[in-house]
Design an enzyme around this catalytic site. Sequence first.
Site, PDB file in Angstrom:
ATOM      1  N   CYS A  53       0.822  -1.219   0.000  1.00 29.10           N
ATOM      2  CA  CYS A  53       0.000   0.000   0.000  1.00 29.10           C
ATOM      3  C   CYS A  53       0.854   1.265   0.000  1.00 29.10           C
ATOM      4  CB  CYS A  53      -0.936   0.003   1.205  1.00 29.10           C
ATOM      5  SG  CYS A  53      -0.085   0.145   2.791  1.00 29.10           S
ATOM      6  N   CYS A 123      -0.965 -17.026  -1.673  1.00 25.00           N
ATOM      7  CA  CYS A 123      -0.156 -16.386  -2.722  1.00 25.00           C
ATOM      8  C   CYS A 123       1.210 -16.006  -2.171  1.00 25.00           C
ATOM      9  CB  CYS A 123      -0.858 -15.151  -3.285  1.00 25.00           C
ATOM     10  SG  CYS A 123      -0.694 -13.664  -2.291  1.00 25.00           S
ATOM     11  N   CYS A 170      -4.314  -9.840   4.756  1.00 23.43           N
ATOM     12  CA  CYS A 170      -4.130 -10.981   3.865  1.00 23.43           C
ATOM     13  C   CYS A 170      -5.429 -11.112   3.084  1.00 23.43           C
ATOM     14  CB  CYS A 170      -3.861 -12.259   4.655  1.00 23.43           C
ATOM     15  SG  CYS A 170      -3.847 -13.718   3.599  1.00 23.43           S
ATOM     16  N   GLY A 363       3.532  13.425  19.502  1.00 26.11           N
ATOM     17  CA  GLY A 363       3.596  14.809  19.027  1.00 26.11           C
ATOM     18  C   GLY A 363       3.236  14.921  17.551  1.00 26.11           C
ATOM     19  N   GLY A 364       3.715  13.967  16.759  1.00 26.33           N
ATOM     20  CA  GLY A 364       3.409  13.981  15.324  1.00 26.33           C
ATOM     21  C   GLY A 364       1.908  13.907  15.116  1.00 26.33           C
ATOM     22  N   ASN A 365       1.260  13.066  15.886  1.00 25.99           N
ATOM     23  CA  ASN A 365      -0.193  12.914  15.788  1.00 25.99           C
ATOM     24  C   ASN A 365      -0.888  14.245  16.107  1.00 25.99           C
ATOM     25  OD1 ASN A 365      -2.895  12.435  17.054  1.00 25.99           O
ATOM     26  ND2 ASN A 365      -2.511  10.351  16.335  1.00 25.99           N
ATOM     27  N   ARG A 445     -14.685   5.047  20.568  1.00 22.33           N
ATOM     28  CA  ARG A 445     -14.437   5.247  19.132  1.00 22.33           C
ATOM     29  C   ARG A 445     -15.275   4.226  18.362  1.00 22.33           C
ATOM     30  NH1 ARG A 445     -10.199   2.714  16.085  1.00 22.33           N
ATOM     31  NH2 ARG A 445      -9.166   4.626  15.445  1.00 22.33           N
ATOM     32  N   GLU A1302     -14.416 -20.533  -5.783  1.00 21.15           N
ATOM     33  CA  GLU A1302     -15.363 -19.422  -5.837  1.00 21.15           C
ATOM     34  C   GLU A1302     -16.682 -19.632  -5.095  1.00 21.15           C
ATOM     35  OE1 GLU A1302     -14.740 -17.061  -9.773  1.00 21.15           O
ATOM     36  OE2 GLU A1302     -14.680 -19.182 -10.242  1.00 21.15           O
TER      37      GLU A1302
HETATM   38  C1  LIG Z   1      -1.891   3.478   8.796  1.00 19.75           C
HETATM   39  C2  LIG Z   1      -2.058   4.543   9.824  1.00 19.75           C
HETATM   40  C3  LIG Z   1      -3.201   4.532  10.608  1.00 19.75           C
HETATM   41  C4  LIG Z   1      -3.404   5.525  11.557  1.00 19.75           C
HETATM   42  N1  LIG Z   1      -4.522   5.483  12.339  1.00 19.75           N
HETATM   43  C5  LIG Z   1      -4.724   6.441  13.267  1.00 19.75           C
HETATM   44  C6  LIG Z   1      -5.862   6.435  14.106  1.00 19.75           C
HETATM   45  O1  LIG Z   1      -6.722   5.555  14.011  1.00 19.75           O
HETATM   46  N2  LIG Z   1      -6.007   7.439  15.014  1.00 19.75           N
HETATM   47  C7  LIG Z   1      -5.080   8.414  15.152  1.00 19.75           C
HETATM   48  O2  LIG Z   1      -5.234   9.269  15.997  1.00 19.75           O
HETATM   49  N3  LIG Z   1      -3.992   8.434  14.382  1.00 19.75           N
HETATM   50  C8  LIG Z   1      -3.783   7.493  13.443  1.00 19.75           C
HETATM   51  N4  LIG Z   1      -2.680   7.536  12.650  1.00 19.75           N
HETATM   52  C9  LIG Z   1      -1.788   8.693  12.720  1.00 19.75           C
HETATM   53  C10 LIG Z   1      -0.547   8.429  13.505  1.00 19.75           C
HETATM   54  O3  LIG Z   1      -0.837   8.436  14.864  1.00 19.75           O
HETATM   55  C11 LIG Z   1       0.428   9.484  13.126  1.00 19.75           C
HETATM   56  O4  LIG Z   1       0.805   9.253  11.782  1.00 19.75           O
HETATM   57  C12 LIG Z   1       1.682   9.508  13.964  1.00 19.75           C
HETATM   58  O5  LIG Z   1       1.383   9.631  15.311  1.00 19.75           O
HETATM   59  C13 LIG Z   1       2.556  10.658  13.506  1.00 19.75           C
HETATM   60  O6  LIG Z   1       3.743  10.594  14.203  1.00 19.75           O
HETATM   61  P1  LIG Z   1       5.120  10.625  13.436  1.00 19.75           P
HETATM   62  O7  LIG Z   1       6.172  10.668  14.458  1.00 19.75           O
HETATM   63  O8  LIG Z   1       5.238   9.531  12.474  1.00 19.75           O
HETATM   64  O9  LIG Z   1       5.004  12.000  12.694  1.00 19.75           O
HETATM   65  P2  LIG Z   1       5.673  12.451  11.356  1.00 19.75           P
HETATM   66  O10 LIG Z   1       5.049  11.751  10.227  1.00 19.75           O
HETATM   67  O11 LIG Z   1       7.128  12.363  11.471  1.00 19.75           O
HETATM   68  O12 LIG Z   1       5.184  13.924  11.338  1.00 19.75           O
HETATM   69  C14 LIG Z   1       3.853  14.247  11.105  1.00 19.75           C
HETATM   70  C15 LIG Z   1       3.699  15.755  10.902  1.00 19.75           C
HETATM   71  O13 LIG Z   1       3.909  16.420  12.116  1.00 19.75           O
HETATM   72  C16 LIG Z   1       5.073  17.252  12.086  1.00 19.75           C
HETATM   73  N5  LIG Z   1       5.749  17.039  13.364  1.00 19.75           N
HETATM   74  C17 LIG Z   1       6.047  15.846  13.933  1.00 19.75           C
HETATM   75  N6  LIG Z   1       6.513  16.047  15.170  1.00 19.75           N
HETATM   76  C18 LIG Z   1       6.519  17.388  15.383  1.00 19.75           C
HETATM   77  C19 LIG Z   1       6.865  18.198  16.472  1.00 19.75           C
HETATM   78  N7  LIG Z   1       7.292  17.687  17.598  1.00 19.75           N
HETATM   79  N8  LIG Z   1       6.743  19.523  16.324  1.00 19.75           N
HETATM   80  C20 LIG Z   1       6.305  20.068  15.171  1.00 19.75           C
HETATM   81  N9  LIG Z   1       5.937  19.355  14.125  1.00 19.75           N
HETATM   82  C21 LIG Z   1       6.045  18.012  14.222  1.00 19.75           C
HETATM   83  C22 LIG Z   1       5.823  16.810  10.860  1.00 19.75           C
HETATM   84  O14 LIG Z   1       6.504  17.856  10.286  1.00 19.75           O
HETATM   85  C23 LIG Z   1       4.724  16.318   9.958  1.00 19.75           C
HETATM   86  O15 LIG Z   1       4.131  17.375   9.279  1.00 19.75           O
HETATM   87  C24 LIG Z   1      -2.439   6.555  11.715  1.00 19.75           C
HETATM   88  C25 LIG Z   1      -1.289   6.551  10.922  1.00 19.75           C
HETATM   89  C26 LIG Z   1      -1.098   5.576   9.981  1.00 19.75           C
HETATM   90  C27 LIG Z   1       0.118   5.601   9.121  1.00 19.75           C
HETATM   91  S1  FES Z   2      -1.443 -15.305   1.234  1.00 21.03           S
HETATM   92 FE1  FES Z   2      -2.037 -13.952  -0.386  1.00 21.03          FE
HETATM   93  S2  FES Z   2      -2.299 -12.108   0.660  1.00 21.03           S
HETATM   94 FE2  FES Z   2      -1.949 -13.492   2.258  1.00 21.03          FE
HETATM   95  S1  FES Z   3       3.334  -1.331   2.140  1.00 22.92           S
HETATM   96 FE1  FES Z   3       3.941  -0.592   4.040  1.00 22.92          FE
HETATM   97  S2  FES Z   3       2.238  -0.982   5.278  1.00 22.92           S
HETATM   98 FE2  FES Z   3       1.533  -1.481   3.287  1.00 22.92          FE
END
Ligand SMILES: Cc1cc2nc3c(=O)[nH]c(=O)nc-3n(C[C@H](O)[C@H](O)[C@H](O)COP(=O)(O)OP(=O)(O)OC[C@H]3O[C@@H](n4cnc5c(N)ncnc54)[C@H](O)[C@@H]3O)c2cc1C
Ligand code: FES
Ligand code: FES
Length: 1371
Positions: A53, A123, A170, A363-365, A445, A1302
């Site tokens: 993905c 697969c 899967c 923090g990122g969140n 949620r 199927e």
């Molecule tokens: C598949 C997937 C599912 C998710 N599902 C959920 C969910 O159900 N609920 C939910 O709440 N969240 C969800 N998330 C979000 C996830 O929690 C955030 O992507 C994650 O917490 C971001 O943290 P990071 O360190 O990777 O941030 P980064 O990706 O590194 O940064 C994210 C953004 O914040 C900025 N940033 C990061 N840290 C700081 C800082 N300290 N100060 C200033 N700017 C900053 C970066 O510049 C960027 O713009 C999901 C994410 C993914 C990928």
């Molecule tokens: S075995 Fe095909 S996706 Fe899992």
């Molecule tokens: S390819 Fe990375 S989680 Fe799907």
Amino acid sequence: MGEVAADGERKESLVFAINGERFELSESDIDPSITLLEFLRSRTPFKSVKLGCGEGGCGACIVLLSKYDPVLDQVKDSTVSSCLTLVCSLNGCSITTAEGVGNSKDGFHPIQERFVGFHASQCGFCTPGMCVSVFSALVNAEKSNRSEPRPGFSKLTVTEAEKAIAGNLCRCTGYRPIADACKSFAADVDMEDLGYNSFWKKGESHEEKMSRLPAYNRNSSNLKFPEFLKKEIKAGANLASKGYHWYSPSSIEKLQSILQKNEADDGTSTKIVVGNTGAGYYKELEQYDNYIDLKHIPELSIIVKDQTGIEIGAAVTISKAIEVLKQESVGDFPLESKTVFKKIADHMEKIASGFVRNSGSVGGNLMMAQRKQFPSDIATILLPVDAIVNIMIGQKLEKLTLEEFLGRPPLDSRAILLSIKIPSWELTKDISSETDTKFLFETYRAASRPLGNALPYLNAAFLAEVSFCRNSTGATLNTCRLSFGAYASKHPIRASNVEEFLIGKVLSVGLLYEAIKLLETTVIPKDGISHSAYKSSLAVGFLFEFLSPLVDTPDQISGGLCNGDNSSMLRDYNSKIEDNNDKLNGTKFPTLLSSSKQNIQSGNDYPPVGQPVTKVGAAIQASGEAVFVDDIPAPGNCLYGAFVYSTEPLARVKSITFTSRSPPVGFNALISVKDIPGKNLGCTSIFGEEPLYADEFAQFAGDRIAFVVADTQKHADLAANLAVIDYDKDNLNPPILSVEEAVKRGSFFEVPPFLSPKQVGDFSKGMAEADRQILSAEIKLGSQYYFYMETQTALAMPDEDNSMVVYTSTQCPQIAHETIAQCLGLPANNIRVITRRLGGGFGGKSLRAVTAATACAVAAYKLQRPVRMYVNRKTDMIMAGGRHPMKITYSVGFKESGKITALKLDILIDAGVFPDVSIILPGAIVGSLKKYDWGALNFDLKLCKTNRPSRSAMRAPGEVQASFIAEAIIEHVASTLSVEVDTVRSINLHTYNSLGFFYKSAAGEPLEYTLPAIWDQLATSSSFHQRTEMIQEFNRSNKWRKRGISRVPVMQEMSVRPTPAKVSILSDGSIVVEVGGVDMGQGLWTKVKQVAAYGLGLIKPGGTEELLEKVRVIQSDTLSLIQGGFTGGSTTSESSCEAVRLCCNVLLERLTSLKEKSMEQTGTLEWETLILQAYQISVNLSANSLFIPDSTSMQYLNYGAAVEVNLLTGETTILRSDIIYDCGQSLNPAVDLGQIEGAYVQGIGFFMFEEYPTNSNGLVTANGTWSYKIPTLDTIPKQFNVEILNSGHHQKRVLSSKASGEPPLTLAVSVHCATRAAIVEARRQLGSWNGVDDPNSTAFQLEVPAVMPVVKERCGLDSVEKFLQWTMGTK
Ligand SMILES: Cc1cc2nc3c(=O)[nH]c(=O)nc-3n(C[C@H](O)[C@H](O)[C@H](O)COP(=O)(O)OP(=O)(O)OC[C@H]3O[C@@H](n4cnc5c(N)ncnc54)[C@H](O)[C@@H]3O)c2cc1C
Ligand code: FES
Ligand code: FES
């Protein structure tokens, strides 16, 4: 190394380890935007990480990341998604991929071996990621200080084992066997709970079973942190290359100086990163000039605890925060704080999946929520606890409440969040007062997956302090904080008006009603979003759930939970609210698979056919060594392609340019229709043709306009994204975007007479016999996306003398071959198409894959360089087409008894713009519809040609829709008559006579009609009637949860197609088999291998067992074996098997005289000697055959049935499914079981989860794992029982076998029917609250898929209000 960067930090090289091997990247190698996945796949031999993905949503790419802490001398190991992790952030880290867990050279890990034995890899595309997930769980469990497990087991628990893979998708297996393989390591597993496998036989003792499992030795983990890394760089590196910078500041001051510098430098772009998981959501395509990694700044990684609360550094990962909060929830904080910490931690565990939480920061969140309105859970749950955030803007530090922080305009991109503080909570108790007080905190949620990996429709968190007056009844809210988020608001909000309204008042039903009415005016999603009313109703439901146990109307509100005595009310609040949660949310059920049974009757007439032989190549699939098309090492000079597609449904294409003035980075060429040397052909089949590229007109949103070629896949994708198409719509008719419009404009595809199904009986007569009639009722069905884990992919390589070799992941190599030859204008013998394995197909890699292969071939031919493509998920979803949507209008006549006498259907099928294989749809639909005796069956099926993507055959094409249509009609009849649906089903099952009337010769012999027996057997084995009664009782005593149960039959006409094979015996006695069929995970090669061993084993009485190991099935190569046809329709395995058997017969005949001579001379027969002698006298040991089924064996029927279900307010939990499936004499019961379970779960996806919407132009808008939700481990049936029936000999079938690929998919309609049954109960109850006994409450259509909002809507979006009104009225 050694250069001093502007900020005074030394520039360094990047050092890390992959599977113990040292990697050092110097400045010139470094591109800060490169992800670990790209690096692994393009610059190392480790291809086990798969791109499923690219957004953190599937788990196919995960690796184990190990970090060494020199202070504690400890290693921390966790999974991360390599598609989001940036390589530059890995300085000093050690990475383990599936190859590092175990491999064919150094030995497989028991995880991989158990995946093989439990038949948990089909697969194989998801399997390496799955194995890494389990490996990580094992490694971490072993580090815990839990007591020693039993010998042979790990410290892992069953729940942990299952949760470890809850975030991995899967599409093939249905998860059950994967869960079993994982659970087999758990200390607390009951061996009886482990499902069908090739290790032990039924009835063996626990010890015997244990001894047969591949041994797991806790002390010999492959995982050792490399010593060389411990001695090298331990901090983050500062890196620079070609104008790009990666900074890893180690203090706030250094961060400030970098920010300051970058601010001054005009024109450069900067990205702050921690885990970079945000890129999974925002899919930033631009490359920044500067990256600043915050992970190495101590202030941002702190965890400080004191009596005022817990402060968490912004760079702390969500996983770490959960760990700390859990620890503190049993620590020294006041009880109230502990409650807050625990609930927050529990909620956070539902964010994304483990491998995202392990690198994503808190923090990122919050920054994503602040800046970009991300629907954060963390922001919502921290809002009512008065969390404080510390931020830094320039040199200035600020302390804000979370509410202020979120409420500010989006912060500047250089503002830094430093930390978040969760304050300590404690009740101020006044012992002398007349009241008892209680602190309450809950979070909520609603999401399509209970364990996470799905954004919520809405989330909420409530905090309250309640006093209960000792002398009177009633509870008063002293403090009340209510937050709601993720409902398409700018950011989470506090419902202050509702809070103010409630504070200080004694809670009553009336007050609750008023509060809810007020809330409805507060939580209002912004305009234009889907499921808006549903989201508001969730807010109401959650508030009701929180407050109702406090309201003094015991019986009516909380179903007798409160008894009006305040002291006990106070004491028991928590258990009441928990119980109430259970009633509303169903959390009482295990969130994961709780048990499963497989009852398999297999035959042993043709050994080793019929035995559960493990899947060919499963071990190398588990280690990631199996080579998929995109794993073939790139040839030198290779280029990469990406499609440019139309976003308009019908328009003239005037020109294509790029948004940027200069050509995009790495751009090489733009290939379009004018570059095609031969015919403009994307695919061709007996059903019709499709152009490769739009010529003058784009004919649907998603139509291929051109093909961008660049030096890497990333650059090709970026360039395609920058392409701007200039459209002209002048003087064009409007596009046809609906079947109704197609009818109006007479836009249809012709169905040739030989494919047109025949009417059955006399409809008018049947209607005349009816007591009742339903006239012109309507049903609509949408599409479904294949979601194969491997997207479309091909590699084309020009060869000498104007020839072309194309590797492609297709179900139809022969069609690809023919298409490419015509498109290139070359004779067919210049083309060679090779297909080894597919990462899932499900029909989506039949003709759709041909276009990808042809596009690569055209580009390669024009540029005379190899060209490959791995289509990104978004483009794949937009172009795929998927299952056929349709509109059905039916009229049905029936007796008072429920016996149907006549049915007439008008079905408008949306086939899209090109014919593809849509012409088979009418036959498939009618074939499946005939599973009931309708008396007379009359139909008019139209294949509508629309300006939408061509629909292709998706697993059980037309059949799954027909199964639904049949059941919807049965349900309609039952509700009209107010009769039990099951009774109507039973009455309308075929007798053998009516079967013959409907199916003619395909009905087979009377003994072969096994459905009535299966129907009764299912009633017994699933305790259908007892459970129906229990469910009725359950529904009487539960207001907020209703259950339903349903059993459905399935019958499917199958046809077997001509198929070739070639069997060759090499001089050492090893055997090579080629077949027309392609293995896409369905186990075709495995069955073929068994049949080859059986066929050649007949040389000797009793067979030669060792032959199985000597057989290798090899890739399809269209020049080596011609007339391969296509793989689909579930029967290619058996026809390939039969073709192999014919070859074996030829070889046996050629060997007979030699064999007899040998027996005469020595009395024995050694295979190797026999073959050597045959070589010496030049016996032809290669045989070809083309199996042509005779007309009488063209069709047969499959029968099966299923039962289950439970319904909540919007969320449906599948409590139990029982399937009995007639497989004839299964060729391989393990493979067939996998097909049955996998197909059934894919069917659950269609009926319950998978929305595949488009915009008004018909452009697909669900374009990734964020919006397209296939079933996961937590959404499959909690109890999943499958019985494979061996219905004995079927003379006209290949070794008496029946197909399994199927038909079981259509059985999943039972889940939908059972959900409907539960909704009927909810509607009856709602009717009683409304004061009307509405007989029509059962007459409604339940849409497909029945996603949470749909279910809730059908149950009544305002059910809480209605209930409260009713309660007030009856008080
Ligand atoms: C598949 C997937 C599912 C998710 N599902 C959920 C969910 O159900 N609920 C939910 O709440 N969240 C969800 N998330 C979000 C996830 O929690 C955030 O992507 C994650 O917490 C971001 O943290 P990071 O360190 O990777 O941030 P980064 O990706 O590194 O940064 C994210 C953004 O914040 C900025 N940033 C990061 N840290 C700081 C800082 N300290 N100060 C200033 N700017 C900053 C970066 O510049 C960027 O713009 C999901 C994410 C993914 C990928
Ligand atoms: S075995 Fe095909 S996706 Fe899992
Ligand atoms: S390819 Fe990375 S989680 Fe799907």
